[in-house]
Structure formats: C-alpha cells, structure tokens
Design a protein around this motif. Structure first.
Motif, PDB file in Angstrom:
ATOM      1  N   LEU A   8       0.848  -1.186   0.000  1.00 32.15           N
ATOM      2  CA  LEU A   8       0.000   0.000   0.000  1.00 32.15           C
ATOM      3  C   LEU A   8       0.887   1.240   0.000  1.00 32.15           C
ATOM      4  O   LEU A   8       1.629   1.473   0.949  1.00 32.15           O
ATOM      5  CB  LEU A   8      -0.921   0.034   1.210  1.00 32.15           C
ATOM      6  N   LEU A   9       0.797   1.999  -1.084  1.00 33.06           N
ATOM      7  CA  LEU A   9       1.498   3.266  -1.210  1.00 33.06           C
ATOM      8  C   LEU A   9       0.522   4.302  -1.731  1.00 33.06           C
ATOM      9  O   LEU A   9      -0.421   3.976  -2.454  1.00 33.06           O
ATOM     10  CB  LEU A   9       2.675   3.152  -2.200  1.00 33.06           C
ATOM     11  N   GLY A  10       0.765   5.569  -1.387  1.00 31.04           N
ATOM     12  CA  GLY A  10      -0.057   6.638  -1.918  1.00 31.04           C
ATOM     13  C   GLY A  10       0.152   6.810  -3.406  1.00 31.04           C
ATOM     14  O   GLY A  10       1.110   6.282  -3.992  1.00 31.04           O
ATOM     15  N   ASN A  11      -0.737   7.554  -4.029  1.00 30.16           N
ATOM     16  CA  ASN A  11      -0.634   7.848  -5.457  1.00 30.16           C
ATOM     17  C   ASN A  11       0.150   9.144  -5.653  1.00 30.16           C
ATOM     18  O   ASN A  11      -0.375  10.232  -5.430  1.00 30.16           O
ATOM     19  CB  ASN A  11      -2.025   7.969  -6.070  1.00 30.16           C
ATOM     20  N   TYR A  12       1.397   9.008  -6.054  1.00 32.17           N
ATOM     21  CA  TYR A  12       2.279  10.139  -6.282  1.00 32.17           C
ATOM     22  C   TYR A  12       2.988   9.931  -7.622  1.00 32.17           C
ATOM     23  O   TYR A  12       3.058   8.799  -8.127  1.00 32.17           O
ATOM     24  CB  TYR A  12       3.356  10.235  -5.185  1.00 32.17           C
ATOM     25  N   ALA A  35      -6.390   2.862  -0.804  1.00 30.55           N
ATOM     26  CA  ALA A  35      -7.043   3.418   0.385  1.00 30.55           C
ATOM     27  C   ALA A  35      -7.202   4.915   0.167  1.00 30.55           C
ATOM     28  O   ALA A  35      -6.223   5.611  -0.101  1.00 30.55           O
ATOM     29  CB  ALA A  35      -6.222   3.153   1.638  1.00 30.55           C
ATOM     30  N   THR A  36      -8.438   5.386   0.254  1.00 31.55           N
ATOM     31  CA  THR A  36      -8.726   6.807   0.081  1.00 31.55           C
ATOM     32  C   THR A  36      -9.664   7.268   1.196  1.00 31.55           C
ATOM     33  O   THR A  36     -10.790   6.786   1.267  1.00 31.55           O
ATOM     34  CB  THR A  36      -9.380   7.092  -1.283  1.00 31.55           C
ATOM     35  N   PRO A  37      -9.203   8.138   2.092  1.00 35.39           N
ATOM     36  CA  PRO A  37      -7.841   8.647   2.191  1.00 35.39           C
ATOM     37  C   PRO A  37      -6.868   7.560   2.644  1.00 35.39           C
ATOM     38  O   PRO A  37      -7.288   6.476   3.062  1.00 35.39           O
ATOM     39  CB  PRO A  37      -7.961   9.767   3.223  1.00 35.39           C
ATOM     40  N   LEU A  38      -5.597   7.881   2.590  1.00 40.99           N
ATOM     41  CA  LEU A  38      -4.564   6.887   2.873  1.00 40.99           C
ATOM     42  C   LEU A  38      -4.396   6.607   4.358  1.00 40.99           C
ATOM     43  O   LEU A  38      -4.204   5.460   4.769  1.00 40.99           O
ATOM     44  CB  LEU A  38      -3.235   7.376   2.277  1.00 40.99           C
ATOM     45  N   LEU A  74      11.985   1.228   6.074  1.00 41.53           N
ATOM     46  CA  LEU A  74      12.806   1.355   4.877  1.00 41.53           C
ATOM     47  C   LEU A  74      13.080   2.843   4.647  1.00 41.53           C
ATOM     48  O   LEU A  74      12.176   3.665   4.797  1.00 41.53           O
ATOM     49  CB  LEU A  74      12.091   0.768   3.661  1.00 41.53           C
ATOM     50  N   PRO A  75      14.303   3.205   4.256  1.00 39.66           N
ATOM     51  CA  PRO A  75      14.641   4.631   4.094  1.00 39.66           C
ATOM     52  C   PRO A  75      14.119   5.185   2.777  1.00 39.66           C
ATOM     53  O   PRO A  75      14.881   5.516   1.862  1.00 39.66           O
ATOM     54  CB  PRO A  75      16.175   4.620   4.140  1.00 39.66           C
ATOM     55  N   VAL A  76      12.809   5.301   2.684  1.00 34.76           N
ATOM     56  CA  VAL A  76      12.155   5.831   1.494  1.00 34.76           C
ATOM     57  C   VAL A  76      11.194   6.921   1.950  1.00 34.76           C
ATOM     58  O   VAL A  76      10.168   6.628   2.580  1.00 34.76           O
ATOM     59  CB  VAL A  76      11.390   4.739   0.724  1.00 34.76           C
ATOM     60  N   VAL A  77      11.515   8.167   1.662  1.00 31.89           N
ATOM     61  CA  VAL A  77      10.677   9.290   2.065  1.00 31.89           C
ATOM     62  C   VAL A  77       9.626   9.526   0.992  1.00 31.89           C
ATOM     63  O   VAL A  77       9.938   9.877  -0.136  1.00 31.89           O
ATOM     64  CB  VAL A  77      11.502  10.563   2.286  1.00 31.89           C
ATOM     65  N   MET A  78       8.377   9.350   1.372  1.00 32.57           N
ATOM     66  CA  MET A  78       7.277   9.522   0.431  1.00 32.57           C
ATOM     67  C   MET A  78       6.711  10.932   0.446  1.00 32.57           C
ATOM     68  O   MET A  78       6.348  11.481  -0.590  1.00 32.57           O
ATOM     69  CB  MET A  78       6.153   8.532   0.763  1.00 32.57           C
ATOM     70  N   VAL A  79       6.621  11.519   1.647  1.00 31.81           N
ATOM     71  CA  VAL A  79       5.983  12.827   1.822  1.00 31.81           C
ATOM     72  C   VAL A  79       6.714  13.585   2.928  1.00 31.81           C
ATOM     73  O   VAL A  79       7.126  12.999   3.933  1.00 31.81           O
ATOM     74  CB  VAL A  79       4.494  12.676   2.218  1.00 31.81           C
ATOM     75  N   GLY A  80       6.838  14.888   2.761  1.00 34.60           N
ATOM     76  CA  GLY A  80       7.389  15.750   3.795  1.00 34.60           C
ATOM     77  C   GLY A  80       7.227  17.200   3.375  1.00 34.60           C
ATOM     78  O   GLY A  80       6.886  17.485   2.224  1.00 34.60           O
ATOM     79  N   ASN A  81       7.490  18.114   4.300  1.00 28.09           N
ATOM     80  CA  ASN A  81       7.331  19.533   3.977  1.00 28.09           C
ATOM     81  C   ASN A  81       7.693  20.356   5.207  1.00 28.09           C
ATOM     82  O   ASN A  81       7.824  19.811   6.313  1.00 28.09           O
ATOM     83  CB  ASN A  81       5.888  19.844   3.565  1.00 28.09           C
ATOM     84  N   THR A  82       7.821  21.656   5.025  1.00 26.08           N
ATOM     85  CA  THR A  82       7.839  22.552   6.177  1.00 26.08           C
ATOM     86  C   THR A  82       6.429  22.583   6.769  1.00 26.08           C
ATOM     87  O   THR A  82       5.448  22.291   6.080  1.00 26.08           O
ATOM     88  CB  THR A  82       8.250  23.972   5.773  1.00 26.08           C
ATOM     89  N   HIS A  83       6.319  22.985   8.048  1.00 28.63           N
ATOM     90  CA  HIS A  83       4.994  22.972   8.679  1.00 28.63           C
ATOM     91  C   HIS A  83       4.669  24.237   9.459  1.00 28.63           C
ATOM     92  O   HIS A  83       3.716  24.256  10.236  1.00 28.63           O
ATOM     93  CB  HIS A  83       4.854  21.737   9.571  1.00 28.63           C
ATOM     94  N   HIS A  84       5.409  25.292   9.231  1.00 27.29           N
ATOM     95  CA  HIS A  84       5.065  26.560   9.880  1.00 27.29           C
ATOM     96  C   HIS A  84       3.704  27.065   9.401  1.00 27.29           C
ATOM     97  O   HIS A  84       2.983  27.725  10.148  1.00 27.29           O
ATOM     98  CB  HIS A  84       6.154  27.594   9.615  1.00 27.29           C
ATOM     99  N   GLN A  85       3.342  26.744   8.171  1.00 25.99           N
ATOM    100  CA  GLN A  85       2.041  27.145   7.635  1.00 25.99           C
ATOM    101  C   GLN A  85       0.911  26.231   8.099  1.00 25.99           C
ATOM    102  O   GLN A  85      -0.268  26.532   7.850  1.00 25.99           O
ATOM    103  CB  GLN A  85       2.089  27.155   6.100  1.00 25.99           C
TER     104      GLN A  85
END
Length: 307
Positions: A8-12, A35-38, A74-85
């Motif tokens: 199971l992986l997101g759709n990217y 899965a929606t949402p994931l 596993l060292p696989v980054v799928m999603v990330g971001n800054t989060h100040h917003q």
C-alpha cells in the motif's frame, strides 16, 4: 520463483512507475492495494499487519516501534514539507501570535499525527510554547492501540478539525497541506510570514521535515529478504526517474530513497520532539533503525532530500 507482496502506497508521481508496471520489481508480484484517504490504513497496518509493505507516518512508526509492532523501516521518504504554515486560525477571527496559544485549545486530527508532531516542535523551539502549555483537542484516536495520550489531550465529538474551528471550540488548529486544501473554510497561518520562518528552520537544521516513509513486516523480511530488497531498489529507481516531475519546493526536494545525512537529521529531530511531547516515552535510537536495514546493502541513493 516469484514472491507476491501486498503493498500500500499513496498515489504520487514517484509511485506511478511502480504501480503501472513501467518499473518492474525483479522476482516480485506486486499487489498494490488502495485506500482513500490513505491515513486510516496506517492503523490497519500497525494493529493487524494488513500489508506486507506499507507507507506509514513517521510518528506512527515511532509509536509502533516502541509498542513492539513487528515492522522495519525502509529509508524511502514519500511525503514531507515545512509545517510553519500548518498551524492555522480562521481568517475572520482575531489575530493571534504563537505565544498567545499558552492556556488555549488547539485542534489536531490526532495527537500522534506527524504534522502535529512537527508543529509542536516548532512552537517549543521557535516560540517557547511547550506541548503542556496547550490543550490539544483531537477528533480521532491514535493509530497505535497501545499508545496512551498525555492528560492535556481531549477528544471531541466533532467530525473534523475544521469543525472545531467553525464551532469556536479551539483557537487554532493543525492542518497539513492536503487538509488545508479540502476544509472549505478560509484559514490563515498563526505564525507570521510562515514561508520565511519555514525557510529559516530548514537553513538552521539542514534538513526537511519528513512525514511518511515505508515499512515492511518483519516476517516478510525474514522469509523473503531478496523480494524486499528488489522492491526497495525499484522504489529507488522510480524516485530517480520521476525527479523532473518534482519542483524545487521542500515538498519536492524531500522525496528520496536511501540513508542520507538529511534523513538521519530529520529522524533525530523528530525523535527528540516525540520524546519531549510524550508521543513516545522512551528515546528513539535512529542509529539502530539504520542498522536494521543493513540487508539492503549498497542499494543506490536517489534524490538526497536537499534542504
């Protein structure tokens, strides 16, 4: 011999070549679930091990590891971001500053949500607002059933975090980038010039906050290590060939496969935040987590997650 793996992986963009078969996984029959949402699938993974390989939120992984759930990162980054917003308030409400949240109620989908982990870390580090200074109002329980929330976490019967804001049950709320686009309510960041603040955080730490990685069931790892390694290598290739589809934003740059200094730093910062916030109650050994992936050998690193 072919090994079947339920995945199971997101759709990217970076998972599309795997899912459509453009990049085959040698010796593996990849059976991709949906899965929606994931994120509700994360609870199924850490409670009942529904998948052989699964995308998983970082805070959920930390808690699952502490609870003894038999999965390996596993060292696989799928999603990330800054989060100040991601710390928001209603646009038509009174202006507030982060320090004004001391003694107030702040909404978050779940206390163990990874975006909430990063936001609380930012509040403490940049604004002197400790997690215990705020009452955290949640709409959902933790993914990890064994986890017990701190006393200053209260559950609401509202359906969404946006409902908490609309009904004025909270002063502010934590909403990640996707949620911000789907709440049908006008929101603004609590942190002044959130973009600049986020860039300053990136420059100071030399990494980008990580939200989702990938885990594999330990029994699958024991019985079919070659299949897991083949999947990982294919994921590295999929991230590499789709590099041109990602922009130069933090969300674009964070997608990566392989152990890098940036990933180690992000995990160590998140682990420190998690312990300070009682998301976990014991220190997270990032070096040990990396050692557990030694079976991957010298698989190539793709897109190093540049800060």
């Amino acid at each position: 011999m072919t090994t079947a793996l339920s995945i199971l992986l997101g759709n990217y963009p970076h998972t599309r070549p795997l899912k459509d078969g453009t990049i085959p996984v040698q010796g593996v029959d990849c059976r991709f679930g949906t899965a929606t949402p994931l994120y509700p699938a994360f609870a199924r993974m850490v409670r009942t091990l529904d998948y052989d390989v699964c995308e998983l939120a970082l805070a959920t992984y930390f808690q699952a590891r502490e609870a003894g759930v038999p999965v390996t990162l596993l060292p696989v980054v799928m999603v990330g971001n800054t989060h100040h917003q991601s710390l928001t308030r209603l646009a038509d409400g009174p202006p507030i500053a982060p320090r004004d949240l001391v003694g107030e109620r702040v909404g978050v989908r779940a206390y163990s949500q990874t975006t909430g982990l990063w936001v609380r870390g930012i509040l403490a580090e940049d604004h002197g607002v400790a997690p215990s200074d705020v009452t955290w109002v949640t709409t959902e329980e933790p993914h990890v059933a064994q986890y017990r929330e701190p006393a200053n976490v209260h559950r609401s019967d509202r359906t969404t975090v946006a409902d908490l804001l609309r009904e004025r049950e909270v002063t502010a709320a934590v909403l990640g980038p996707l949620a911000l686009r789907t709440q049908h309510v006008e929101l603004v960041p609590v942190i002044e010039d959130a973009h600049a603040a986020g860039q300053a955080w990136l420059a100071r730490h030399g990494t980008i906050p990580v939200n989702h990685l990938v885990v594999v069931r330990d029994d699958v790892l024991r019985s079919a290590p070659e299949a897991v390694t083949a999947f990982y290598r294919a994921m590295c290739e999929s991230i590499a060939v789709t590099a041109g589809e990602r922009d130069d934003s933090p969300a674009g740059r964070v997608v990566a496969a392989g152990w890098t200094d940036e990933l180690r730093t992000a995990l160590r910062i998140a682990a420190g935040y998690a312990l300070e916030q009682e998301v976990v109650r014991s220190p997270v050994d990032v070096d040990r987590i990396e050692e557990e992936t030694a079976f991957l050998g010298t698989a190539p690193v793709s897109e190093a997650g540049r800060p």
